[in-house]
Design an enzyme around this catalytic site. Structure first.
Site, PDB file in Angstrom:
ATOM      1  N   THR A  39       0.832  -1.207   0.000  1.00 40.89           N
ATOM      2  CA  THR A  39       0.000   0.000   0.000  1.00 40.89           C
ATOM      3  C   THR A  39       0.865   1.256   0.000  1.00 40.89           C
ATOM      4  O   THR A  39       0.543   2.244  -0.674  1.00 40.89           O
ATOM      5  CB  THR A  39      -0.930   0.011   1.227  1.00 40.89           C
ATOM      6  OG1 THR A  39      -1.770  -1.141   1.177  1.00 40.89           O
ATOM      7  CG2 THR A  39      -1.802   1.257   1.246  1.00 40.89           C
ATOM      8  N   HIS A  42       1.857   1.763  -3.468  1.00 42.95           N
ATOM      9  CA  HIS A  42       0.736   2.298  -4.255  1.00 42.95           C
ATOM     10  C   HIS A  42       0.554   3.792  -3.987  1.00 42.95           C
ATOM     11  O   HIS A  42       0.250   4.570  -4.898  1.00 42.95           O
ATOM     12  CB  HIS A  42      -0.565   1.557  -3.919  1.00 42.95           C
ATOM     13  CG  HIS A  42      -0.650   0.173  -4.480  1.00 42.95           C
ATOM     14  ND1 HIS A  42      -0.066  -0.180  -5.672  1.00 42.95           N
ATOM     15  CD2 HIS A  42      -1.277  -0.940  -4.024  1.00 42.95           C
ATOM     16  CE1 HIS A  42      -0.318  -1.448  -5.922  1.00 42.95           C
ATOM     17  NE2 HIS A  42      -1.040  -1.929  -4.937  1.00 42.95           N
TER      18      HIS A  42
END
Length: 347
Positions: A39, A42
């Site tokens: 994450t 990302h």
């Protein structure tokens, strides 16, 4: 203090910032170890959650820490009981719910539409200090090491994935992906009584690790027909598929791997829209379930580590000093061979 900020798409940099203020209901924490999560990558490279959020923002959300200061109105911590004090070691739930909406009132704080999140919308843990609401903090057990404490959050996510899968003893399970979160999911699935467990990943060392942990088969999707191999190993299709990658190839493949009436859990985070043929889903009455981070799984995660039911270190590839953390982020993004990378603060 020194911190690592996202300053633009794909651009992280060290910055000198003021030590954050500790509000009356907050704790000021000094991070010990911080994990690099998919994450985080990302957020940095694909602008996850950054639509209306101005740069810069301090990154990071998986961590262990020491309490440096306690807000004047803090009289406990998230699971109640012992009063939190300076010097206590803790880990933190990075989702920051509003506490006022119907989802929060029903205990589904991970679905709060008004939530904030450390390292995405709020300054996170890649820093010398971070201020967090006291009610999102858990004290680490004395026998749980600092490094393991930084990996409680991803293990709690893996527990949530398995909760949503509703695994029953003897169920056959396919885990798509062999990264660190998939390796934790594999261990939780086995601890939950899964029967045949199959992992797919194109990286040899990740397949080897899965087999070492206890997977019954590990498939190379670049060399084998995953669908036919899974059907062969499970007698027609798996009971459950847990997707831990979030890419088009694995997402579109999910419904082909379960038998009719099976269940697919979408745990990976896509970076864009993914086309999917839903005919098999409809004709086979296949359940497709999304899963979002964690909700009340942190105490269970810490207990599983304490009892030795899960070894959070198995997917650990390397520990890098804070001074090399930006290089660690870059390597984790660019190399599919790299496993879990953890940042050591103060090093």
């Amino acid at each position: 203090m020194k911190a690592i900020q996202k300053q633009g798409t794909g651009r992280a940099a060290y910055a000198e910032l003021p030590i954050p203020q500790c509000g009356p209901k907050d704790l000021l924490l000094k991070p010990l170890y911080s994990g690099i999560c998919a994450t985080d990558l990302h957020v940095l490279y694909h602008d996850l959650g950054q639509g209306d959020k101005p740069f810069p923002v301090v990154m990071g959300h998986e961590f262990s820490a020491v309490v440096a200061e306690v807000g004047s109105e803090v009289d406990g911590y998230i699971e109640g009981g012992t009063k939190i004090e300076a010097g206590h070691r803790v880990t933190v739930e990075p989702i920051l719910p509003c506490g006022k909406c119907e989802y929060c009132h029903r205990g589904k704080v991970n679905l709060c539409p008004n939530m904030s999140h450390l390292g995405i919308y709020e300054n996170g843990c890649y820093a010398d200090f971070v201020s967090v609401p006291a009610n999102r903090v858990h004290r680490l057990p004395d026998n749980l090491p600092d490094l393991a404490g930084a990996l409680v959050e991803p293990l709690a996510c893996a527990i949530n994935f398995v909760d949503k899968a509703r695994i029953q003893p003897g169920n056959s399970v396919v885990i798509l992906g062999g990264g660190s979160i998939a390796q934790l999911t594999l261990q939780v699935a086995l601890a939950s009584g899964a029967g045949t467990v199959i992992v797919t990943d194109p990286v040899a060392k990740k397949r080897e690790l899965a087999l070492k942990i206890g997977a019954h088969a590990a498939i190379d999707p670049m060399r084998e027909d995953v669908v036919s191999r899974v059907r062969e190993l499970t007698g027609g299709g798996a009971d459950i598929v847990i997707e831990c990658v979030g890419v088009a190839a694995t997402v579109s493949q999910m419904v082909q791997l379960v038998h009719r009436g099976g269940r697919c859990v979408m745990a990976g985070i896509p970076t864009g829209k993914i086309p999917m043929d839903l005919l098999d889903l409809v004709f086979g009455e296949i359940e497709l379930v999304g899963v979002m981070a964690t909700v009340w799984q942190f105490p269970r995660a810490m207990r599983m580590i304490e009892l030795g039911r899960v070894d959070v270190r198995v997917a650990l590839d390397k520990v890098v000093p804070f001074s090399q953390a930006i290089e660690g982020l870059k390597e984790a993004f660019e190399s599919s061979e790299v496993g879990k990378v953890v940042i050591q603060h103060g090093a």
